[in-house]
Design an enzyme around this catalytic site. Structure first.
Site, PDB file in Angstrom:
ATOM      1  CE  LYS A  42      40.814  43.766  37.310  1.00 14.25           C
ATOM      2  NZ  LYS A  42      41.502  43.212  36.108  1.00 14.25           N
TER       3      LYS A  42
ATOM      4  CE1 TYR B 121      37.111  44.070  32.693  1.00 11.49           C
ATOM      5  CE2 TYR B 121      35.895  42.666  34.191  1.00 11.49           C
ATOM      6  CZ  TYR B 121      36.972  43.484  33.932  1.00 11.49           C
ATOM      7  OH  TYR B 121      37.929  43.715  34.903  1.00 11.49           O
TER       8      TYR B 121
ATOM      9  CG  ASN C 274      45.186  42.821  36.148  1.00 11.54           C
ATOM     10  OD1 ASN C 274      44.112  42.904  36.746  1.00 11.54           O
ATOM     11  ND2 ASN C 274      45.318  43.097  34.861  1.00 11.54           N
TER      12      ASN C 274
ATOM     13  CG  HIS D 237      38.570  48.140  36.053  1.00 11.23           C
ATOM     14  ND1 HIS D 237      38.701  47.855  34.710  1.00 11.23           N
ATOM     15  CD2 HIS D 237      37.777  49.253  36.136  1.00 11.23           C
ATOM     16  CE1 HIS D 237      38.003  48.758  34.015  1.00 11.23           C
ATOM     17  NE2 HIS D 237      37.436  49.602  34.848  1.00 11.23           N
TER      18      HIS D 237
ATOM     19  CD  GLU E 187      34.880  51.189  33.256  1.00  8.69           C
ATOM     20  OE1 GLU E 187      35.545  51.718  34.178  1.00  8.69           O
ATOM     21  OE2 GLU E 187      35.409  50.624  32.284  1.00  8.69           O
TER      22      GLU E 187
END
Ligand code: DAT
Ligand code: MG
Length: 142
Positions: A13, A53, A120, A123, A134
């Site tokens: 990310k 998402y 975080n 993904h 995805e």
């Protein structure tokens, strides 16, 4: 592709990319034995993120999540190996980085920054269905 070989979509990310952790994430993936079969650095569009998402639309952290994820480049990759979907989730650790176990990517490298969305580092797809969906978003050529 043998039936038991899975693919997972992994993103480093924008927080991880900015901190120069793309190599560290890839190192852990390769050390585990999974194989990267596609790799790209790209700044996600809102359209890509809305698709990626979709399951979180309407949740309180959705807008901050899309904002954060479009804030800069990500390193996107497809990895391959038997049970790599579950295996990468295990390498990544728990969603919430404060409680993520040491030894995991989020536990070793992530922390809470007091923001509306957890940053975080990574993904990883959570099921074969998510993975196929995805990979179609990030690597339509595959
Ligand atoms: P994961 O990335 O572990 O699959 P998820 O799909 O439930 O977690 O959520 C997507 C991302 O949204 C997650 O990586 C961090 C953020 N997030 C999830 N739940 C959150 C919450 N309750 N508060 C803040 N951010 C959250
Ligand atoms: Mg998820």
């Amino acid at each position: 592709m043998s039936e038991s070989i899975e693919r997972s979509l992994v993103l480093v990310k924008p927080d991880g990319y900015r901190r120069g952790l793309s190599g560290e994430v890839l190192r852990r993936i390769e050390a585990k034995g999974y194989v990267p079969i596609a790799l790209a650095v790209t700044t996600p569009t809102r359209e890509q993120l809305a698709a990626h998402y979709a399951e979180h639309e309407g949740k309180p952290f959705y807008e901050p999540l899309v904002e954060f994820m479009s804030s800069g480049p990500v390193t996107a990759m497809v990895i391959e190996g038997q049970r790599c979907i579950e295996g990468f989730r295990s390498l990544a650790g728990a969603t919430e980085p404060t409680g993520a176990l040491p030894g995991t990517i989020r536990g070793d490298l992530g922390r809470d920054w007091g923001l509306k969305v957890q940053q975080n580092i990574v993904h990883g797809s959570d099921s074969p269905e998510s993975s196929a969906r995805e990979i179609g978003i990030w690597f339509p050529e595959l």
